[in-house]
Design an enzyme around this catalytic site. Structure first.
Site, short mmCIF file in Angstrom:
data_model
loop_
_atom_site.label_atom_id
_atom_site.label_comp_id
_atom_site.label_asym_id
_atom_site.label_seq_id
_atom_site.Cartn_x
_atom_site.Cartn_y
_atom_site.Cartn_z
N TYR A 178 -12.99 -4.58 10.44
CA TYR A 178 -11.71 -3.84 10.45
C TYR A 178 -11.04 -3.95 11.81
O TYR A 178 -9.83 -4.22 11.91
CB TYR A 178 -11.99 -2.38 10.09
CG TYR A 178 -10.78 -1.48 10.05
CD1 TYR A 178 -9.87 -1.56 9.00
CD2 TYR A 178 -10.55 -0.55 11.06
CE1 TYR A 178 -8.76 -0.72 8.96
CE2 TYR A 178 -9.44 0.29 11.03
CZ TYR A 178 -8.55 0.19 9.97
OH TYR A 178 -7.45 1.02 9.94
N ILE A 231 -5.07 9.30 11.84
CA ILE A 231 -4.05 9.97 11.03
C ILE A 231 -4.73 10.63 9.83
O ILE A 231 -5.68 10.08 9.25
CB ILE A 231 -3.00 8.94 10.53
CG1 ILE A 231 -2.47 8.08 11.71
CG2 ILE A 231 -1.86 9.63 9.81
CD1 ILE A 231 -1.75 8.83 12.82
N GLY A 238 0.83 -1.21 0.00
CA GLY A 238 0.00 0.00 0.00
C GLY A 238 0.86 1.26 0.00
O GLY A 238 0.50 2.27 0.60
N SER A 271 -3.77 -0.79 14.33
CA SER A 271 -4.56 0.43 14.60
C SER A 271 -4.98 0.45 16.05
O SER A 271 -5.23 -0.59 16.66
CB SER A 271 -5.81 0.45 13.73
OG SER A 271 -6.64 1.53 14.11
#
Ligand code: NAP
Length: 252
Positions: A160, A193, A21, A147
């Site tokens: 997620y 972020i 990514g 995360s």
């Protein structure tokens, strides 16, 4: 698909950092930070070809590699391509991630599969990189971008948050498996972020997030990349841990 620079620098002896990514957001910042540390960057993308190629052209010796982490065939092709063009991977940054926002009652099974397939692909890519490059070299660094929400939970993001919690467990187990080989595995867990991923959040959600951050601002991608660069180049006795980068909102 490889940019011409990969061929042109076939004799480049520098260590190679593969960033998944790498064409967007935090991944791009990691590519810049690792290039500044002297790595030749293998910049992975799935759909962001234009931004990935543009960034690769800016970084000395960098090259792009394409793969869908939802497909093991695609990952196998990526590993073959890196073997041919660079012959080594010293640092792997598992940065790619995917999210669909929806509460449990309306989340579709296809969305669940799309989010969780990136975790499956991350496991498979890591296995192949360890097997093909790091195990033989007897050294390596693996950095997983998880995360804060894998620790705190977040409504509307069940798949997620599951994936991110699992990624930190993956870090701990893999670190224990590979420590004897001096292959170090750590997670970097960003808070909120400022990237396209957070730009998509509704204004009221952004406002409520800001209230939860003691530093009263979103983080910048380069502030996450700084920690990744530290783990890639220093931190030689930091292993199997989760480094939180979140402006004080959660300490683990
Ligand atoms: P982003 O710009 O949306 O980056 C996500 C990256 O994942 C993209 O470059 C995308 O590649 C890649 N990707 C998604 N699905 C993929 C698949 N099936 N196969 C291969 N690549 C795939 O968001 P970001 O904010 O920079 O996020 C980077 C990482 O940080 C993610 O793991 C994210 O979960 C994590 N994170 C972000 C935040 C935040 O606040 N932004 C907070 C905590 C953690 P293409 O664009 O080429 O398709």
């Amino acid at each position: 698909m490889t940019t011409p620079s990969a061929e042109a620098n076939g004799n480049d002896e520098r260590p190679v950092a593969l960033v998944t990514g790498g064409g967007t957001g935090i991944g791009s910042a990691c590519c810049r930070a690792l290039a500044a540390e002297g790595f030749r960057v293998a910049l992975h993308y799935r759909s962001s070809e234009e931004s990935a190629s543009k960034l690769a052209a800016e970084l000395d010796g960098a090259f792009t590699v394409k793969a869908d982490l939802g497909s093991t065939e695609s990952i196998d092709a990526l590993v073959r391509e890196i073997k041919g063009s660079a012959g080594r991977v010293d640092v792997l940054v598992n940065n790619a991630g995917y999210n669909v926002n929806a509460p449990v009652l309306t989340m579709k099974l296809d969305d669940y599969d799309a989010v969780t397939s990136v975790a499956r692909g991350t496991w498979y890519l890591t296995k192949m990189i360890v097997r093909r490059f790091m195990f033989r070299a007897g050294t390596g660094r693996i950095i997983n971008i998880s995360s804060v929400v894998g620790h705190t939970g977040n409504p509307g993001q069940i798949p997620y948050t599951m994936v991110k919690a699992a990624l930190d467990a993956f870090t701990k187990s893999l670190a224990q498996e590979l420590a004897g080989k001096e292959i170090l595995v750590n997670s970097v867990a960003p808070g909120f972020i400022d990237t396209e991923m957070t730009e998509e959040l509704p204004e009221e959600v952004r406002a409520s997030i800001l209230e939860r951050i003691p530093q009263q601002r979103l983080g910048r991608p380069d502030e996450v990349a700084d920690v990744v660069a530290f783990l890639a180049t220093r931190g030689s006795y930091v292993n199997g841990t989760v480094l939180h980068v979140n402006g004080g909102m959660f300490g683990g």
